[in-house]
Write a protein that holds these residues in place. Sequence first.
Motif, PDB file in Angstrom:
ATOM      1  N   GLY A 194      31.059  21.663  10.468  1.00  0.00           N
ATOM      2  CA  GLY A 194      31.980  20.536  10.496  1.00  0.00           C
ATOM      3  C   GLY A 194      32.598  20.345  11.859  1.00  0.00           C
ATOM      4  N   ALA A 195      33.574  19.464  11.907  1.00  0.00           N
ATOM      5  CA  ALA A 195      34.069  19.005  13.204  1.00  0.00           C
ATOM      6  C   ALA A 195      35.390  19.621  13.640  1.00  0.00           C
ATOM      7  CB  ALA A 195      34.207  17.482  13.159  1.00  0.00           C
ATOM      8  N   LYS A 196      36.272  19.857  12.702  1.00  0.00           N
ATOM      9  CA  LYS A 196      37.651  20.160  13.114  1.00  0.00           C
ATOM     10  C   LYS A 196      37.981  21.642  13.012  1.00  0.00           C
ATOM     11  CE  LYS A 196      39.895  15.740  12.487  1.00  0.00           C
ATOM     12  NZ  LYS A 196      39.257  14.973  11.406  1.00  0.00           N
ATOM     13  N   LYS A 200      39.651  24.754  10.104  1.00  0.00           N
ATOM     14  CA  LYS A 200      38.849  25.893   9.638  1.00  0.00           C
ATOM     15  C   LYS A 200      39.413  27.240  10.094  1.00  0.00           C
ATOM     16  CE  LYS A 200      35.984  22.712   8.277  1.00  0.00           C
ATOM     17  NZ  LYS A 200      34.665  22.177   8.125  1.00  0.00           N
ATOM     18  N   GLY A 219      30.205  21.260  14.829  1.00  0.00           N
ATOM     19  CA  GLY A 219      31.046  21.000  15.998  1.00  0.00           C
ATOM     20  C   GLY A 219      31.977  22.174  16.290  1.00  0.00           C
ATOM     21  N   GLY A 289      26.242  18.992  22.363  1.00  0.00           N
ATOM     22  CA  GLY A 289      25.595  19.737  21.283  1.00  0.00           C
ATOM     23  C   GLY A 289      25.803  19.039  19.951  1.00  0.00           C
ATOM     24  N   GLY A 317      25.520  20.192  11.939  1.00  0.00           N
ATOM     25  CA  GLY A 317      25.368  19.233  13.020  1.00  0.00           C
ATOM     26  C   GLY A 317      25.785  17.856  12.551  1.00  0.00           C
ATOM     27  N   GLU A 320      24.786  12.950   9.677  1.00  0.00           N
ATOM     28  CA  GLU A 320      24.630  11.522   9.399  1.00  0.00           C
ATOM     29  C   GLU A 320      23.444  10.946  10.168  1.00  0.00           C
ATOM     30  OE1 GLU A 320      27.329  13.157  10.284  1.00  0.00           O
ATOM     31  OE2 GLU A 320      29.137  12.404   9.330  1.00  0.00           O
ATOM     32  N   GLU A 348      29.319  16.510   3.327  1.00  0.00           N
ATOM     33  CA  GLU A 348      27.987  16.525   3.957  1.00  0.00           C
ATOM     34  C   GLU A 348      27.143  17.704   3.471  1.00  0.00           C
ATOM     35  OE1 GLU A 348      30.737  16.378   5.808  1.00  0.00           O
ATOM     36  OE2 GLU A 348      30.720  14.374   6.693  1.00  0.00           O
TER      37      GLU A 348
END
Length: 391
Positions: A194-196, A200, A219, A289, A317, A320, A348
Motif C-alpha cells: 500500500g501507499a501510506k 502501517k 509504496g 518504483g 505495487g 490499478e 486492492e
Amino acid sequence: MSIPYLDDLVVDGERVLVRADLNVPLVDGTVGDAFRIEASVPTIQELRRRGASVIVATHLGRPDGFDPALSTKPVAERLGELGGFPVVHAPAVIGERVEATIDAAGPDVVVVLENTRFEAGETTNDPFVADGLAKLATRFVNDAFGTAHRTQASTVGVASRLPSAAGLLLAAELTAFDRLLSEPSRPYVVVLGGAKISHKLGLMRALLPEVDLMLVGGGVCFTLLAAGGYEVGDSLVDKSMVPEVRSVLDGIHGSKVVLPEDVVVADSFAADAPHRVVPATAIPNGTVGLDIGPAAVEAFAPVIEEAERVFWNGPMGVFEWESFRAGTQGVAAAAAASGGYTVVGGGESVAALRLIGRAEDIDHLSTGGGAGLALLEGAALPGIVALERWG
Ligand code: AMP
C-alpha cells in the motif's frame, strides 16, 4: 465485555436499520467490484427471514456534502440483484421524505438510504443525525466492519439509541481477527504493502514482536529503503516518518522485516510509462518504483506458502495499472496456495485475489482495511464498543 449478535436480537415485526459498509468503487456511475455488497447480503436475508423489515444505511466515497456522483442509487440496485429481494432507494438519509418512503415501501421491501456522508454530521457523530436515523427504525444492526474504527452517527450514534447487535459479517470479521491474534501456529507471516507508511507503522510496531517475518512491498517499502540509507529516486517516500521507521527497523525485532530485493521502476508515475526491473538498492535517479520485482516475488512466495498464519494488507505495487500488477498477483497466488490460516484485508489485495480467481482459497477475505489494522494493533473499535451496552 461481550457484544450481542444477531441471534440475541428479537426482530420479528420490527423495523431494523442495518449499517452496512457498501462503500464500493464506482466506475462510470456503476458499481465496480461488488465484494462488499455481496458480503453484506446474508445479514439482510437473515433479518428478512426472521420477519423484520430492513432499512440499509451506508456511506459511499468521501463526499463533501451532497454529491449526485456519489449517490447510493447504483449500490441499492446491485444489492437488490445480488440479494434477490425488492429494494427502493430513499431520496435522503434522514427526515420526513425518508420516513414517507419507508412507510410507502411496506415491510417486504428493503429501503436503502442515501449516502450517509451527505449529512455533514455523520462523521462527527452529530446527535441530530443519530436521532434522525434512530427515528427510522426500532432495532439497529451494525454490519459495517470497514467503518468500525470510526466514530460516526450511523454507527456509534444509533447504537446508543436503539437495541442493537452485530450483524453476521461483523461477527465473522471479529472471529477471523481473533483467531489470527490468538492462534499459536507458526510461522506467522505478515505481508504489508500500500501507499501510506503512516497508516502501517503502528501495525508494524505492534506485530513485529509477534510475527516470524514481515514482508514489505508497495509504496511503503520505499520509506523503509530510504530509512536504510538507500537512494529511491522519485519513489513514494514520507520523509517525516523516516526517524520513526528507523527506530522500528533498528529495534530488537527490526531484523524480521524483509524488503524486496528488486523493484519495477518507471520513468514517470504513469500507467504507460517505460519501465524496467532494477535491484532495490540501486534505484536510478529520475525513476519511480511502482511494483516489487520478480526476484522479490520469488523470495516472498515460499515464505507465504509455508506459513501457518498469514495476514496480508495492501498491494505490492500500483495494482490499478496493468504493467505494475505482477507483484501483487504473485503475492495473491502465494497466499491462495498457503496451507496456513490466511486473512487478507484492503480493497486492492482482495481485488487481486478475485482477479486471479483465487478468492475462494483464502480463509477470510476482510471487507475492512483500516479497521483490520486497528484491531491487530490492539485498538478498541468505537463501532464495536458502542454495542457493548446491549451485551
Ligand atoms: P493503502 O490504502 O495504503 O493500502 O494503499 C493502496 C494504494 O497504494 C493503491 O492505490 C496503490 O496504487 C498504491 N501503491 C502501491 N504501491 C505503490 C507505489 N510503489 N507507489 C505509489 N503508490 C503505490
